[in-house]
Enzyme design. Sequence first.
Site, PDB file in Angstrom:
ATOM      1  CG  HIS A 126      -2.116   0.907   1.073  1.00  0.00           C
ATOM      2  ND1 HIS A 126      -3.419   0.498   1.297  1.00  0.00           N
ATOM      3  CD2 HIS A 126      -2.196   2.218   0.750  1.00  0.00           C
ATOM      4  CE1 HIS A 126      -4.236   1.519   1.126  1.00  0.00           C
ATOM      5  NE2 HIS A 126      -3.508   2.580   0.794  1.00  0.00           N
ATOM      6  CG  ASN A 170      -4.875  -0.087  -1.834  1.00  0.00           C
ATOM      7  OD1 ASN A 170      -6.021  -0.498  -1.707  1.00  0.00           O
ATOM      8  ND2 ASN A 170      -4.590   1.210  -1.849  1.00  0.00           N
ATOM      9  CD  GLU A 171      -6.654   3.355  -4.079  1.00  0.00           C
ATOM     10  OE1 GLU A 171      -7.825   3.411  -3.685  1.00  0.00           O
ATOM     11  OE2 GLU A 171      -5.853   4.315  -3.948  1.00  0.00           O
ATOM     12  CD  GLU A 354      -8.976   2.006   0.185  1.00  0.00           C
ATOM     13  OE1 GLU A 354      -9.212   3.213  -0.110  1.00  0.00           O
ATOM     14  OE2 GLU A 354      -7.834   1.524   0.234  1.00  0.00           O
ATOM     15  CD1 TRP A 400     -10.615   5.531   3.777  1.00  0.00           C
ATOM     16  CD2 TRP A 400      -9.459   3.603   3.798  1.00  0.00           C
ATOM     17  NE1 TRP A 400      -9.288   5.826   4.046  1.00  0.00           N
ATOM     18  CE2 TRP A 400      -8.569   4.659   4.060  1.00  0.00           C
ATOM     19  CE3 TRP A 400      -8.972   2.294   3.765  1.00  0.00           C
ATOM     20  CZ2 TRP A 400      -7.212   4.446   4.287  1.00  0.00           C
ATOM     21  CZ3 TRP A 400      -7.630   2.093   3.987  1.00  0.00           C
ATOM     22  CH2 TRP A 400      -6.759   3.155   4.243  1.00  0.00           C
ATOM     23  CD  GLU A 407      -6.720  10.168   2.927  1.00  0.00           C
ATOM     24  OE1 GLU A 407      -6.629   9.862   1.726  1.00  0.00           O
ATOM     25  OE2 GLU A 407      -6.965   9.337   3.825  1.00  0.00           O
ATOM     26  CD1 TRP A 408      -3.231   8.379   1.234  1.00  0.00           C
ATOM     27  CD2 TRP A 408      -1.076   7.924   1.611  1.00  0.00           C
ATOM     28  NE1 TRP A 408      -3.135   7.045   1.557  1.00  0.00           N
ATOM     29  CE2 TRP A 408      -1.837   6.734   1.790  1.00  0.00           C
ATOM     30  CE3 TRP A 408       0.311   7.868   1.798  1.00  0.00           C
ATOM     31  CZ2 TRP A 408      -1.247   5.525   2.149  1.00  0.00           C
ATOM     32  CZ3 TRP A 408       0.893   6.651   2.164  1.00  0.00           C
ATOM     33  CH2 TRP A 408       0.115   5.506   2.330  1.00  0.00           C
TER      34      TRP A 408
END
Length: 447
Positions: A126, A170-171, A354, A400, A407-408
């Site tokens: 991730h 993930n993504e 999510e 989620w 949050e990034w």
Amino acid sequence: MSFELPHNSSLTKPGFIYGVATAAFQIEGANTADGRCESIWDRFCATPGKVLNGDDGSIACDHYHRLEQDLDLIQSLGVDAYRFSVAWPRIEPAPDQWNEAGFEFYERLIDGLITRGIKPYLTLYHWDLPQYLEDKGGWINRETAYRFVRYAEKITERFGNKVVSYCTFNEPLCTAFVGYRWGIHAPGYADHKLGYQAAHHVLLAHGLALPYMRKNAPEAEHGIVLNFTPAYPYQDTAADIEAVEYSDDADGFWFLHPLMTAEYPARVVQQDAVFMPVILPGDLEIIARPIDFLGINYYSRKVVKANAQGLPEQVHNEHPKTDIGWEIYPDGLTHLTQKMTRRYARLPPLLITENGAADNTEPENGEINDTMRVHYYRQHLLAVHNAVESGVDIRGYFAWSLMDNFEWAYGYSMRFGIVHVDYQSQQRTLKKSGQSWQHFLRQRIAK
């Protein structure tokens, strides 16, 4: 306040899985503890101007030191499963050096879930690549795909069938495009060709790792999680409809199409020919190896119109949005899963891995009445129900996120959790949305 589904909905039957989800870098903290090495997100956070307010993940939710408390919290919700990610920098802090302290942390996590009757859903990657691999080119370097295989082999050797479900990535869109093509996420490059090459190597790593994962955990399910922001036409014109198809193919379907067909979407290959990656013979067949599930991450849609070149141009609208600015459009989840079901005969069962809303409602008298988030979940569960009723094979839904977290690039400015985290005291407080999940899941059991 709870969620309501039609009587006898398949989403209320015992076989349908409900869970909550997190990611290692977003919650763990302890970034220099017990042998963990620097990740690309540690480096990115330390680069001025990259993350809002200069926030970083050095403490986050301090989950690393509060594991038992957080496991009890997950159990209190009544969920069937917990989706989490392993931090590669904790496991392999230097090339071919395998960190026992890292393995032991995740072993405590997995065993703690099993003891509490919660199914472990493990994501191998991730976004937190070890920085020493980025120093050698990261996902632009084909060798990183083979390093990932070794990492995946070690994790599945250690945890085997104790884990119910393994997700490789993930993504990948965020890893490759947001990180290497658009420069918004770590490592922060902004180059179209690098983005496409990184995307190819991530998908290659996924395909290469699958046989080793299946060998080590034959009873587990193995798959990948993709994110989608489906497009809708601004007007019902041929040009706008074609722009929608291009937008979808250049977004999540850029990653799904090769997994299903061993080919990249033709309209994007033609349009972006100059940026296409180096693909070696056999790569696409490796990428298209069968998977047991496909995870879908969905938050919102986009509305597009065709520009002068016929390419999609996003149009902003005044529809209700979450606090991060993403439109609330639950029907998009129904339509998206229907579209992929129509398009791919070999589509595996789906998990909604999510889905959630940024709702920054502050505590008041010790309570967090995040009613927007409650309504968001209610609407999207109904959207999943509608998809299943139409014939889409969806087996589970993960909210989620379990708790507010890093949050990034937004730092700590956006709160997605159903549990509020006071980042100073690290106190956890169940929000109205968390209480709604508790009530809904208890009602399901009572039936």
